[in-house]
Design an enzyme around this catalytic site. Structure first.
Site, PDB file in Angstrom:
ATOM      1  N   ASP A 142       1.919   8.306  10.422  1.00 24.36           N
ATOM      2  CA  ASP A 142       2.362   8.763   9.131  1.00 24.36           C
ATOM      3  C   ASP A 142       3.258  10.010   9.159  1.00 24.36           C
ATOM      4  O   ASP A 142       2.926  10.779   8.461  1.00 24.36           O
ATOM      5  CB  ASP A 142       1.108   8.924   7.990  1.00 24.36           C
ATOM      6  N   PHE A 171       4.277   1.066  10.083  1.00 23.64           N
ATOM      7  CA  PHE A 171       3.363   1.582   9.476  1.00 23.64           C
ATOM      8  C   PHE A 171       3.781   2.779   8.697  1.00 23.64           C
ATOM      9  O   PHE A 171       5.180   3.128   8.645  1.00 23.64           O
ATOM     10  CB  PHE A 171       2.016   2.350  10.354  1.00 23.64           C
ATOM     11  N   SER A 172       3.194   3.669   8.075  1.00 24.15           N
ATOM     12  CA  SER A 172       3.885   4.420   6.937  1.00 24.15           C
ATOM     13  C   SER A 172       4.727   5.780   7.894  1.00 24.15           C
ATOM     14  O   SER A 172       4.497   5.962   8.862  1.00 24.15           O
ATOM     15  CB  SER A 172       2.761   5.376   5.946  1.00 24.15           C
ATOM     16  N   GLN A 214       4.470   0.298   2.227  1.00 26.03           N
ATOM     17  CA  GLN A 214       3.886  -0.546   3.103  1.00 26.03           C
ATOM     18  C   GLN A 214       3.873  -1.972   2.321  1.00 26.03           C
ATOM     19  O   GLN A 214       3.448  -1.946   1.213  1.00 26.03           O
ATOM     20  CB  GLN A 214       2.644   0.039   3.353  1.00 26.03           C
ATOM     21  N   ASN A 218       0.978  -1.275  -0.119  1.00 26.56           N
ATOM     22  CA  ASN A 218      -0.005  -0.173   0.144  1.00 26.56           C
ATOM     23  C   ASN A 218       1.004   1.258  -0.068  1.00 26.56           C
ATOM     24  O   ASN A 218       1.694   1.248  -0.925  1.00 26.56           O
ATOM     25  CB  ASN A 218      -1.166  -0.050   1.127  1.00 26.56           C
ATOM     26  N   ASP A 219       0.752   2.042   0.921  1.00 28.88           N
ATOM     27  CA  ASP A 219       1.291   3.437   0.929  1.00 28.88           C
ATOM     28  C   ASP A 219       2.816   3.464   0.464  1.00 28.88           C
ATOM     29  O   ASP A 219       3.652   2.929   0.969  1.00 28.88           O
ATOM     30  CB  ASP A 219       1.231   4.289   2.096  1.00 28.88           C
ATOM     31  N   TRP A 240      -8.548   1.716  -0.721  1.00 31.58           N
ATOM     32  CA  TRP A 240      -8.655   0.759   0.415  1.00 31.58           C
ATOM     33  C   TRP A 240     -10.241   0.155  -0.208  1.00 31.58           C
ATOM     34  O   TRP A 240     -10.355  -0.981   0.492  1.00 31.58           O
ATOM     35  CB  TRP A 240      -8.889   1.249   1.719  1.00 31.58           C
TER      36      TRP A 240
HETATM   37  C1  FRU Z   1      -3.064   4.600   4.843  1.00 34.62           C
HETATM   38  C2  FRU Z   1      -2.696   4.005   5.953  1.00 34.62           C
HETATM   39  C3  FRU Z   1      -1.830   4.633   6.803  1.00 34.62           C
HETATM   40  C4  FRU Z   1      -1.111   3.777   7.556  1.00 34.62           C
HETATM   41  C5  FRU Z   1      -0.778   2.522   6.738  1.00 34.62           C
HETATM   42  C6  FRU Z   1      -1.034   1.046   7.175  1.00 34.62           C
HETATM   43  O1  FRU Z   1      -3.223   4.061   3.729  1.00 34.62           O
HETATM   44  O2  FRU Z   1      -3.842   3.352   6.770  1.00 34.62           O
HETATM   45  O3  FRU Z   1      -2.399   5.657   7.902  1.00 34.62           O
HETATM   46  O4  FRU Z   1       0.208   3.987   8.197  1.00 34.62           O
HETATM   47  O5  FRU Z   1      -1.843   2.678   5.782  1.00 34.62           O
HETATM   48  O6  FRU Z   1      -0.537  -0.015   6.210  1.00 34.62           O
END
Ligand code: FRU
Length: 502
Positions: free
Chosen positions: A168, A98-99, A55, A38-39, A305
């Site tokens: 984040d 996480f991010s 991620q 993801n991010d 998402w």
């Molecule tokens: C955004 C998020 C961030 C978090 C990450 C977790 O897409 O929800 O806020 O750090 O993904 O994977």
């Protein structure tokens, strides 16, 4: 030291990723070697190159305990895969890294700041997830977690800030001081962007709240970025649970650019305008960097998402990044265009001028493919719009197509993957307003096998969409309804060579 958790992830990728044929992934959009992304994280300059972390859950195509995957590039098009950078392997991040972001330190080390997550069961049986900010230091490949982690936790937040939604961090350094912005949920249940400062990067203090949703633009604000651009200051946020606002913001997960000014002395951000960043179906959590030659480049997760459960059958990677985009601010709007380096990969050029479209679908010799950079300008025949809609069909075969449509009556562009062959009941269509110039609209389309990104009128609007239509669907056609129009087409195939998959 490389923990067992990290080594396991690295070994897993090394063992299984080579089994995925290069042709089964995008040619120049970042994906994981295997598994989920993801991010974008830590998009930054380091020792003459550009690094991107993401991620990552290597073991499946679904979200799971978050690791940081890692690639680097010199030109934003060819990416070199690096081993997984960090894994959830310490008490401060045992349930996920996480991010976050990255920075080159004056002493040559690369500093990562990320959100460490740990879960705890409350006396009433519910699980709660605590979020705190952590550091790791490394050499561009291997990283050591800082023993003093976390460097920021709930006790550093101003009153009302939730320790369950504090994540984040985006860091930067200016005049010898470290700054960081992070998303945080406030007492009204919606999001705010907190600014923190540090002299040494290790000991941080809360400074101010730059801006807050107040339940106006969604609820929690994730993944902030804060940077100067053409005399303005831009605060990018990714709101969750947006309520749709006209055609500007669709419901759900969106990305908003808050445009304004910033007084460094008082740390005051004054918001003057708000706009959506991308109008497509798949765009979230963007991050930017400033290149060595002074350009502001943005990359985002090209997914949403709400649709992550709808995956192509049998896929072994899921999730991809957008094409990095150059940002500008023009007439109070955020302008986005593909990085100029894309032109270095232009292959065969096919161009047509002043093609008259009347009734019926037209295809043009040499205009087809799934790896292309194509600009189509459509304009009325004699000055005033004399057609109703213009339809550009892409990734087309007998019964599949992905459509980019311009509608004259309300000056909107629609992207539509309803018939791209994807057997899921997901959002397939988005409409967004554009500004025709003298009745003409210019659509630049970049396709990379499984995605389509549209840039309208030299970047005034951008829209991203993933599509999993079989690669055999290659055809492109043009059509107007009710009347006539003229089009110019300039189409390049994109040629990268297989070594781009390293
Ligand atoms: C955004 C998020 C961030 C978090 C990450 C977790 O897409 O929800 O806020 O750090 O993904 O994977």
């Amino acid at each position: 030291m490389i923990s067992d958790t990290l080594q396991k992830a690295r070994d897993f990728e090394a063992q299984y990723a080579p089994h995925i044929p290069a042709a089964e992934r995008p040619a120049f959009h970042v994906t994981a070697p295997i598994g989920w992304i993801n991010d974008p994280n830590g998009f930054s300059c380091y020792k003459g190159e550009y690094h991107l972390f993401y991620q990552h859950h290597p073991y499946s195509t679904n979200w799971g305990p978050m690791h940081w995957g890692h690639v680097k590039t010199r030109d934003f098009i060819r990416w070199e895969q690096l081993p997984v950078a960090i894994a959830p392997d310490t008490p401060a991040d045992r349930d996920g890294c996480f991010s976050g972001s990255a920075l080159e330190l004056p002493d040559g080390r690369q500093m990562l700041m990320y959100t460490g997550v740990y879960r705890m069961r409350r006396p009433d049986g519910r699980m709660e997830e605590f979020q705190q900010q952590c550091l790791a230091f490394g050499d561009g490949v291997n990283y050591e977690k800082y023993p003093g982690n976390p460097v920021l936790d709930g006790s550093d937040l101003p009153a009302g800030g939730s320790v369950l939604d504090f994540r984040d961090p985006k860091i930067w350094q200016e005049d010898g001081t470290f700054y960081m912005v992070a998303g945080n949920r406030t007492e009204d249940g919606s999001g705010a962007i907190r600014l923190f400062e540090s002299k040494d990067g290790l000991k941080w203090t809360y400074s101010t709240t730059l801006d807050a949703s107040r339940n106006e633009y969604g609820r929690m604000w994730e993944c902030p970025d804060f940077f100067p651009l053409d005399g303005w200051r831009v605060l990018l946020v990714s709101p969750q649970e947006m309520t749709a606002i006209g055609l500007e913001f669709h419901a759900g997960y969106g990305v908003a650019a808050l445009l304004g000014s910033y007084d460094k002395a008082s740390r005051h951000f004054e918001r003057e305008a708000v706009q959506a960043v991308d109008y497509g179906t798949d765009f979230y959590a963007p991050q930017t960097l400033e290149t060595y030659d002074g350009r502001r480049i943005m990359i985002a997760w090209m997914q949403n998402w709400a649709t992550t459960g709808s995956q192509p059958q049998g896929c072994r990677w899921f999730g991809q990044m957008t094409l990095p985009r150059e940002l500008e601010l023009r007439d109070g709007r955020l302008i986005q265009n593909p990085v100029r380096e894309l032109a270095n990969y232009h292959g065969r050029k096919v161009s047509y001028r002043d093609i008259l479209l009347t009734a019926g679908e037209v295809s043009l010799h040499g205009v087809e493919g799934r790896l292309l950079d194509m600009t189509v300008t459509v304009r009325p025949v004699d000055g005033s719009p004399s057609y109703q809609t213009f339809k550009l069909r892409l990734a087309k075969d007998g019964n599949r197509e992905t459509v980019v449509r311009y509608k004259v009556a309300n000056s909107t562009v629609r992207i539509d993957r309803t018939h791209s062959g994807f057997p899921y009941d997901i959002v397939n269509v988005r409409d967004f307003p554009v500004r025709p110039q003298g009745g003409a609209v210019k659509l630049r389309i970049v396709m990379d096998r499984y995605s389509l990104e549209v840039f309208v009128n030299d970047g005034e609007q951008a829209a991203s969409m993933t599509l999993y239509t079989p690669q055999s669907a290659q055809a492109v056609s043009f059509e107007v309804t009710e009347g006539a129009a003229r089009i110019d087409v300039e189409k390049y195939s994109l040629e990268l060579g297989e070594e781009s998959k390293s």
